[in-house]
Design a protein around this motif. Structure first.
Motif, short mmCIF file in Angstrom:
data_model
loop_
_atom_site.label_atom_id
_atom_site.label_comp_id
_atom_site.label_asym_id
_atom_site.label_seq_id
_atom_site.Cartn_x
_atom_site.Cartn_y
_atom_site.Cartn_z
N ALA A 79 0.80 -1.20 -0.01
CA ALA A 79 -0.23 -0.05 0.17
C ALA A 79 0.90 1.29 0.00
N CYS A 80 2.03 1.03 0.60
CA CYS A 80 2.88 2.49 0.64
C CYS A 80 3.84 2.69 -0.67
N GLY A 81 3.67 3.79 -1.04
CA GLY A 81 4.44 3.94 -2.22
C GLY A 81 3.83 4.34 -3.46
N SER A 86 -8.06 6.56 -5.44
CA SER A 86 -9.25 6.56 -4.28
C SER A 86 -8.94 5.38 -3.24
N PRO A 87 -9.44 5.46 -2.23
CA PRO A 87 -9.41 4.25 -1.37
C PRO A 87 -10.20 2.68 -1.80
N GLN A 88 -11.26 3.50 -2.73
CA GLN A 88 -11.57 1.91 -3.38
C GLN A 88 -10.72 1.37 -4.60
N VAL A 89 -10.03 1.98 -5.02
CA VAL A 89 -8.88 1.64 -6.16
C VAL A 89 -7.97 0.59 -5.13
N CYS A 90 -7.30 1.38 -4.30
CA CYS A 90 -6.61 0.66 -3.10
C CYS A 90 -7.23 -0.63 -2.65
N PHE A 91 -8.31 -0.57 -2.12
CA PHE A 91 -8.93 -1.77 -1.62
C PHE A 91 -9.03 -2.92 -2.60
N GLU A 92 -9.41 -2.64 -3.67
CA GLU A 92 -9.51 -3.76 -5.05
C GLU A 92 -8.16 -4.17 -5.11
N ALA A 93 -7.13 -3.44 -5.41
CA ALA A 93 -5.95 -3.72 -5.62
C ALA A 93 -5.16 -4.53 -4.42
N LEU A 94 -5.62 -4.38 -3.32
CA LEU A 94 -4.88 -5.13 -2.20
C LEU A 94 -5.60 -6.31 -2.11
N THR A 95 -6.84 -6.39 -2.33
CA THR A 95 -7.83 -7.65 -2.31
C THR A 95 -6.99 -8.56 -3.31
N GLY A 117 -9.49 -2.93 7.66
CA GLY A 117 -9.38 -1.80 8.40
C GLY A 117 -8.31 -0.57 7.71
N LEU A 118 -7.58 -0.76 6.89
CA LEU A 118 -6.84 0.08 6.08
C LEU A 118 -7.82 0.75 5.15
N ASP A 119 -8.74 0.12 4.73
CA ASP A 119 -9.78 1.07 3.87
C ASP A 119 -10.44 1.96 4.68
N ILE A 120 -10.84 1.63 5.94
CA ILE A 120 -11.54 2.50 6.81
C ILE A 120 -10.64 3.88 7.17
#
Length: 382
Positions: A79-81, A86-95, A117-120
Motif C-alpha cells: 500500500a505504501c509508495g 481513491s480508497p476504492q482502488v486501493c481496496f480492490e488492488a490489495l484484495t 481496516g486500512l480501507d477505513i
C-alpha cells in the motif's frame, strides 16, 4: 471532488494492539470472550495527512496480535509508495494482490480484515484532508444525514434484564438478546426483558450459529410470541441458500445475518434470495467502506434492511455510523451494551445518544481521535 484531489500516496502504516478486561465476559453459543481486544491502523500520507481504521479481531484469543503482525508484514509493501486514485482502488488492488496468499496460507479472513481496516483508515484520511465527514464523501448528494438508530447488543444470558434496564435509562430504545442456551433459559430471558423494556420496544435475538435447521425452525416458532424484530444467525453462516429459504418459510421471524459473509458475490447471493431480510455486514471484517457501501445500496434496492454489525472498539463503531448514514434506509447500527473502555478511549469524543439515535455532524473524517495516552495501560507491545 476532482480525481487529483483524491489521489493518495501512503508513506507508512502504523499498528496498535490493545486488550482490556471483559467485565462481564461476553458469552456466545460458541465461546466466551474474557477480554476485549482492539487493533487499530494509522495510515499516514506523504503530505502528513493521517487516518485511523480498525480491524475485526475478537476471535481466536490471539487474533489481535496475529492480525497485527500480518498487517505489519503485508500492508506496507503493497500500500505504501504507489499513488492511489481513491480508497476504492486501493481496496480492490490489495484484495487482488493478496488473493493467492489467502488460498496458500488458508487465512482469507484475517487478510481480508487487515485490508478492511486500512480501507477505513484511508477514507478517514481523505475526509480529514478535505475537511469533510466520511458520510459526505460516501454520499456527496446527501445534505445532512438522518439520525442513525442504534440498538443495545450483547445482552448476555445471565440476568439480561438488568443490563437492558441500565441501557434503557441511557437512552437506548431497541435491544438484542443472545440466545442458544437452552429453550427454557432463552424463554425466561425473553419474558424478563419484555417486563423491563415493555411490549412495544424493538427486541431482537442472536443465536450465533447455534442450531441446525430443524432446531432453528422450532426456536423461531417458539420465540415468536415475544414479538421479535429478527432472528440472527440461527444456523451456520455457510448454510446453503435453499435451507435459508426453508427456514424463512417454516418459522415466522425475519432472518438476519451477514457478519460472517465476505465478498460482493456472497452478499449478492443472499440479498437476491429468499431467506435473509436483514443484511448485516461488518466493515472491519470484510470490505471496509469500499465494499460495504455497495452491499448497503444493493440491500436497499432489493427492499431489505441494512443494519451494520459491530462488536469492537470505537473507531469501527464510529465508521459503522458513517456507513449507515451514507446508505440510509430503515435499520440500526449495533452497539455492544457491555462496558468496554477501548470503545470510549479509542474514539474521542464519545458519541452522544438521543432517544435511541446518534446524530453525525460535519467534523472531518470520522470525527473522532484515539486517546493513545489514556489507553496506554491497555496497549500490547508487538
Amino acid at each position: 471532488m476532482t480525481a487529483a484531489a483524491t489521489d493518495l500516496r501512503l508513506e507508512r502504516i502504523e499498528v496498535f494492539v490493545f486488550r482490556a478486561p471483559a467485565d462481564p465476559p461476553v458469552q456466545t453459543s460458541f465461546g466466551i470472550m474474557r477480554d476485549r481486544p482492539a487493533l487499530l491502523l494509522r495510515a499516514i500520507a506523504d503530505d502528513g495527512a493521517e487516518g485511523w481504521g480498525e480491524v475485526w479481531c475478537n476471535f481466536p484469543t490471539v487474533g489481535a496480535e496475529h492480525r497485527a503482525r500480518m498487517a505489519l508484514t503485508y500492508l506496507p509493501p503493497l500500500a505504501c509508495g504507489p499513488q492511489w486514485a481513491s480508497p476504492q482502488v486501493c481496496f480492490e488492488a490489495l484484495t487482488e494482490k493478496l488473493a493467492v496468499l489467502a488460498i496458500q496460507c488458508g487465512e482469507p479472513g484475517p487478510l481480508a480484515q487487515i485490508v478492511a481496516g486500512l480501507d477505513i483508515a484511508l477514507w478517514d484520511l481523505l475526509g480529514r484532508r478535505h475537511g469533510l465527514p466520511v458520510w459526505k464523501l460516501l454520499a456527496p448528494d446527501l445534505a445532512a444525514p438522518a439520525p442513525v438508530p442504534l440498538y443495545a447488543s450483547g445482552l448476555n444470558p445471565t440476568a439480561p434484564e438488568k443490563l437492558a434496564a441500565a441501557k434503557r435509562a441511557e437512552g437506548y430504545r431497541a435491544f438484542k438478546l443472545k440466545v442458544g442456551f437452552g429453550a427454557e433459559r432463552d424463554e425466561a430471558n425473553l419474558a424478563a426483558l419484555r417486563e423491563v423494556i415493555g411490549p412495544a420496544a424493538p427486541l431482537m435475538v442472536d443465536a450465533n450459529q447455534a442450531w441446525d435447521l430443524d432446531e432453528a425452525i422450532a426456536a423461531g416458532r417458539r420465540m415468536a410470541r415475544h414479538d421479535l424484530g429478527w432472528l440472527e444467525e440461527p444456523v451456520r453462516a455457510d448454510t446453503p441458500l435453499a435451507d435459508w429459504a426453508r427456514l424463512a418459510r417454516e418459522q415466522p421471524l425475519p432472518l438476519a445475518g451477514g457478519e460472517n459473509l465476505a465478498g460482493l458475490a456472497a452478499f449478492d447471493a443472499h440479498i437476491g434470495a429468499e431467506g435473509l431480510s436483514i443484511i448485516q455486514p461488518d466493515l472491519g471484517k470484510w470490505g471496509g467502506f469500499s465494499g460495504c457501501l455497495a452491499v448497503g445500496r444493493r440491500t436497499l434496492a432489493q427492499g431489505k434492511r441494512f443494519c451494520p454489525h459491530w462488536l469492537g472498539a470505537g473507531i469501527g463503531l464510529t465508521a459503522s455510523f458513517h456507513l449507515k448514514a451514507a446508505v440510509g434506509g430503515p435499520g440500526y447500527v449495533e452497539v455492544d451494551a457491555n462496558s468496554n473502555p477501548l470503545r470510549d478511549l479509542l474514539a474521542t469524543p464519545v458519541f452522544a445518544l438521543e432517544e435511541g439515535a446518534v446524530h453525525l455532524g460535519m467534523k472531518p473524517g470520522l470525527g473522532v481521535q484515539p486517546d493513545l495516552g489514556a489507553a496506554q495501560a491497555f496497549r500490547i507491545p508487538l
